[in-house]
Every structure is written in C-alpha cells, then in structure tokens.
Scaffold this active site. Structure first.
Site, mmCIF file in Angstrom:
data_model
loop_
_atom_site.group_PDB
_atom_site.id
_atom_site.type_symbol
_atom_site.label_atom_id
_atom_site.label_comp_id
_atom_site.label_asym_id
_atom_site.label_seq_id
_atom_site.Cartn_x
_atom_site.Cartn_y
_atom_site.Cartn_z
ATOM 1 N N SER A 218 71.938 -6.719 -57.029
ATOM 2 C CA SER A 218 72.428 -7.741 -57.965
ATOM 3 C C SER A 218 71.324 -7.989 -58.974
ATOM 4 O O SER A 218 70.143 -7.733 -58.688
ATOM 5 C CB SER A 218 72.721 -9.044 -57.198
ATOM 6 O OG SER A 218 72.850 -10.138 -58.098
ATOM 7 N N TYR B 1 71.149 -15.960 -50.910
ATOM 8 C CA TYR B 1 71.696 -14.765 -51.574
ATOM 9 C C TYR B 1 70.610 -14.047 -52.387
ATOM 10 O O TYR B 1 70.446 -12.818 -52.282
ATOM 11 C CB TYR B 1 72.857 -15.186 -52.481
ATOM 12 C CG TYR B 1 73.565 -14.035 -53.154
ATOM 13 C CD1 TYR B 1 74.583 -13.342 -52.506
ATOM 14 C CD2 TYR B 1 73.225 -13.646 -54.449
ATOM 15 C CE1 TYR B 1 75.247 -12.295 -53.129
ATOM 16 C CE2 TYR B 1 73.884 -12.600 -55.075
ATOM 17 C CZ TYR B 1 74.894 -11.923 -54.417
ATOM 18 O OH TYR B 1 75.547 -10.880 -55.044
HETATM 19 P P1 NAI Z 1 84.189 -9.137 -52.743
HETATM 20 O O1 NAI Z 1 84.137 -10.412 -52.007
HETATM 21 O O2 NAI Z 1 85.478 -8.693 -53.318
HETATM 22 O O3 NAI Z 1 83.646 -7.937 -51.852
HETATM 23 C C1 NAI Z 1 82.799 -8.071 -50.759
HETATM 24 C C2 NAI Z 1 83.409 -7.302 -49.612
HETATM 25 O O4 NAI Z 1 82.510 -7.287 -48.495
HETATM 26 C C3 NAI Z 1 84.730 -7.930 -49.137
HETATM 27 O O5 NAI Z 1 85.729 -6.934 -49.069
HETATM 28 C C4 NAI Z 1 84.376 -8.477 -47.766
HETATM 29 O O6 NAI Z 1 85.461 -8.473 -46.874
HETATM 30 C C5 NAI Z 1 83.291 -7.491 -47.339
HETATM 31 N N1 NAI Z 1 82.474 -8.009 -46.255
HETATM 32 C C6 NAI Z 1 81.929 -9.239 -46.127
HETATM 33 N N2 NAI Z 1 81.276 -9.334 -44.966
HETATM 34 C C7 NAI Z 1 81.388 -8.141 -44.352
HETATM 35 C C8 NAI Z 1 80.923 -7.625 -43.117
HETATM 36 N N3 NAI Z 1 80.195 -8.384 -42.279
HETATM 37 N N4 NAI Z 1 81.219 -6.351 -42.802
HETATM 38 C C9 NAI Z 1 81.973 -5.583 -43.630
HETATM 39 N N5 NAI Z 1 82.437 -6.026 -44.811
HETATM 40 C C10 NAI Z 1 82.143 -7.285 -45.159
HETATM 41 O O7 NAI Z 1 83.087 -9.263 -53.890
HETATM 42 P P2 NAI Z 1 82.357 -8.131 -54.743
HETATM 43 O O8 NAI Z 1 81.933 -8.780 -55.982
HETATM 44 O O9 NAI Z 1 83.183 -6.920 -54.840
HETATM 45 O O10 NAI Z 1 81.042 -7.844 -53.883
HETATM 46 C C11 NAI Z 1 80.629 -6.549 -53.519
HETATM 47 C C12 NAI Z 1 79.107 -6.471 -53.573
HETATM 48 O O11 NAI Z 1 78.691 -6.606 -54.916
HETATM 49 C C13 NAI Z 1 78.383 -7.560 -52.778
HETATM 50 O O12 NAI Z 1 77.270 -6.975 -52.135
HETATM 51 C C14 NAI Z 1 77.915 -8.514 -53.865
HETATM 52 O O13 NAI Z 1 76.767 -9.199 -53.481
HETATM 53 C C15 NAI Z 1 77.642 -7.543 -54.986
HETATM 54 N N6 NAI Z 1 77.579 -8.109 -56.322
HETATM 55 C C16 NAI Z 1 78.697 -8.654 -56.918
HETATM 56 C C17 NAI Z 1 78.619 -9.129 -58.206
HETATM 57 C C18 NAI Z 1 79.774 -9.730 -58.928
HETATM 58 O O14 NAI Z 1 79.562 -10.361 -59.961
HETATM 59 N N7 NAI Z 1 81.000 -9.561 -58.466
HETATM 60 C C19 NAI Z 1 77.361 -9.076 -58.955
HETATM 61 C C20 NAI Z 1 76.257 -8.523 -58.227
HETATM 62 C C21 NAI Z 1 76.382 -8.052 -56.969
HETATM 63 C C1 BGC Z 2 76.879 -12.820 -57.671
HETATM 64 C C2 BGC Z 2 77.940 -13.352 -58.604
HETATM 65 C C3 BGC Z 2 77.346 -13.709 -59.948
HETATM 66 C C4 BGC Z 2 76.504 -12.574 -60.502
HETATM 67 C C5 BGC Z 2 75.757 -12.961 -61.768
HETATM 68 C C6 BGC Z 2 76.158 -11.697 -58.347
HETATM 69 O O1 BGC Z 2 75.196 -11.155 -57.507
HETATM 70 O O2 BGC Z 2 77.473 -12.382 -56.452
HETATM 71 O O3 BGC Z 2 78.529 -14.514 -58.032
HETATM 72 O O4 BGC Z 2 78.399 -13.991 -60.877
HETATM 73 O O5 BGC Z 2 75.571 -12.161 -59.531
HETATM 74 O O6 BGC Z 2 75.083 -14.182 -61.634
#
Ligand code: NAI
Ligand code: BGC
Length: 266
Positions: A151, A164
């Site tokens: 991130s 986080y």
């Molecule tokens: P999301 O919530 O759609 O995806 C996260 C996924 O991880 C979900 O499908 C959830 O069920 C799964 N998960 C959670 N705990 C788990 C576990 N213990 N075992 C297996 N799966 C598990 O959100 P997103 O945004 O797609 O997040 C994906 C990755 O991207 C995360 O690591 C998040 O920190 C990272 N990220 C997201 C950003 C954003 O703005 N959406 C920005 C920077 C990083």
């Molecule tokens: C976080 C989001 C956030 C983004 C930018 C990600 O790592 O999961 O919630 O919008 O960073 O701040």
C-alpha cells in the site's frame, strides 16, 4: 502469444476487489488461477466461472491465510490440481481502524496476522514449492514469482490506522529481505503499493460526493483507481516483460506519493 500462457497463479483474497481483478486479468493473459477466499463461496465461484469461460483452469479454495495448516493444505491442493505454481499474489488483507487510544489488542493482532503473517506463510510455502520442482522455462524465465500487495501506507503514515500502516511497512521490508535472499535462485519478488482504489475495503472514502472530493485532494491525477489499474500491473510483474524487476515496490496511486499538499503550499 498471451503473456502468461500456461502459467499458474495463486491469488489470496481473490473473490473481491483487487484480488478478483488480478485473477481475471491474469486469466485473460493465459494463466490458470487458484482463487483463494475466506468469506462467501458464491463470490469465489463466480470468479472461477468467469475464468473457466475464458478457457483457463480455475479452482476456488477456502483458507485463512493467517493459519499455517490451512495455507499448507491450500498449496498442496493447488499443486495437486495444476501440477505446479508459477506466481503467488499475496493479496488478502483487511483494516480494523481505530485511534490508538481505543485500539484493542485483538484488532492490532488481527491486522498483523492477516496482512503480514499471512503474507509470510504464503511466501514461504510458495518458495518451498518453487525450490522443490524443476524450473519451467517454457512458461516463465523466473523459477517463480511472488507479488506482495502492499500500500502507499508502507511509506505514508496513517493516523487512525496504526495497525494497518505498520503491517504494510512490515510487508515492504519482508518483501525486500525475501527478494535479497531468493534472487540468486531466479525467484523474483516485488510489491504493488496501491493508493486509493475503488473496492469494498475503502467504500467510505469514495461513496459520497463529499468523500470523493476530499479524496481528490490527495491524488494528483484526480481520479480514484479502479481494480483493473492494479490487475494490469500484477500481470506485468508476473510476466517475462518485467524479468529484470526485482525487490521493487511499484506505486499505483495516481501520484499519491507526491506530497500533493505541497502543490500549492510550502
Ligand atoms: P477487499 O476487502 O475487497 O479484499 C480483501 C480480500 O481479502 C477479501 O476478499 C477478504 O475476504 C480477503 N481476506 C481477508 N482476510 C482473509 C484471510 N484471513 N484469509 C484469506 N483471505 C482474507 O479489498 P481490496 O481493496 O481488494 O484489498 C486487497 C488488498 O489490497 C489488501 O491487502 C489491501 O490492504 C490492499 N490495498 C487496497 C487498497 C485500496 O484502496 N483498495 C490500497 C492499497 C492496498
Ligand atoms: C487502504 C485504503 C485507502 C488507500 C489510500 C489503502 O491501503 O486500504 O483504505 O483508501 O490505502 O489511502
């Protein structure tokens, strides 16, 4: 020829958001995909159906990435199904936000367990597999690839999200240390460090016009990212096009790292 033809990718947390977009983008480029999930099976099955409709192999596998036995069983099942893995995308992650004064130990531990320990457990299992099998030069120059979902908060401090930000800073140094260790084995390790991307993890940051407009103050490109913006970079990192990219954090955030507050200040 498609860039990931014949490769196999295991993507954690790929029933939603960035993992889902990465799974679909990789399948479009020829990869077979293991769709790891922990929540709703229907969502994982829907991703599997879409990938199979493209003519690629896909399987859904339920496992908690923070539980050692479940991770080991998942890798064993994936290798049994596809014969080999070429790429791990360490994507699963979550937030448990609170100001420090109110942050419970349970919420601290949960975020570190999933976001950091989960990535360690999966990376270790992937490495063991990469080293136990022959190289696969017919599908990939590298013996194996690990892509960590970090991130911008691996570098940008984030009040109210101390657990986080600490987990993602940990991912950064874990990724780089693993990269240093396994580079000589022809295994490539990199991170994608997204900014704000439109997914379920950050709905409150973009769902109202007020929130969206406040968010734009942080993004020089003046748009939120879409999951495909990240999926496309993951495809490139898994492909031979990036064969000399190793130990890098690639920021995919519309310029969020550029101290946007200084655009008309300072
Ligand atoms: P999301 O919530 O759609 O995806 C996260 C996924 O991880 C979900 O499908 C959830 O069920 C799964 N998960 C959670 N705990 C788990 C576990 N213990 N075992 C297996 N799966 C598990 O959100 P997103 O945004 O797609 O997040 C994906 C990755 O991207 C995360 O690591 C998040 O920190 C990272 N990220 C997201 C950003 C954003 O703005 N959406 C920005 C920077 C990083
Ligand atoms: C976080 C989001 C956030 C983004 C930018 C990600 O790592 O999961 O919630 O919008 O960073 O701040």
């Amino acid at each position: 020829m498609s860039r990931l033809e014949g490769q196999v990718a295991l993507i954690t947390g790929s029933s939603s958001g960035l993992g889902r977009a990465t799974a679909l983008a990789m399948a479009k480029e020829g990869a077979n995909v293991v769709v790891n999930y922990i929540g709703r099976q229907e969502a994982a099955d829907e991703v599997v159906d879409k990938i199979q409709a493209m003519g690629r192999g896909a399987m859904a596998y339920r496992a908690d990435v923070s539980v050692e036995e479940q991770v080991q069983a998942m890798f064993a099942a994936a290798i049994e199904e596809f014969g080999a893995l070429d790429t791990l995308v360490n994507n699963a992650g979550l937030q448990r936000d609170a100001n420090l004064i109110d942050m419970s130990l349970a919420d601290w531990n949960k975020v570190i367990d999933v976001n950091l320990t989960g990535q360690f457990l999966c990376a270790r299992e992937a490495l063991r597999h990469f080293m136990a099998r022959e190289e696969r030069p017919e599908v990939s120059k590298a013996r194996g690839k690990i892509i960590c979902m970090s991130s911008v908060h691996e570098a940008i401090p984030w009040a109210g999200h101390v657990n986080y930000a600490a987990s993602k800073a940990g991912v950064m140094m874990m990724m780089k240390s693993i990269a240093q260790e396994v580079g000589p084995m022809n295994i490539r390790v990199n991170s994608i460090a997204p900014g704000a991307i439109r997914t379920p993890i950050n709905t409150s940051a973009w769902e109202t016009p007020e929130a969206y407009s406040a968010l734009m103050e942080l993004i020089p490109q003046r748009r939120i990212g879409e999951p495909e913006d990240v999926g496309n970079v993951a495809v490139w990192l898994a492909s031979d096009e990036s064969d000399y990219v190793h130990g890098a954090s690639i920021f995919v955030g519309g310029g969020m790292m550029l101290y946007p507050g200084f655009a008309d200040g300072g």
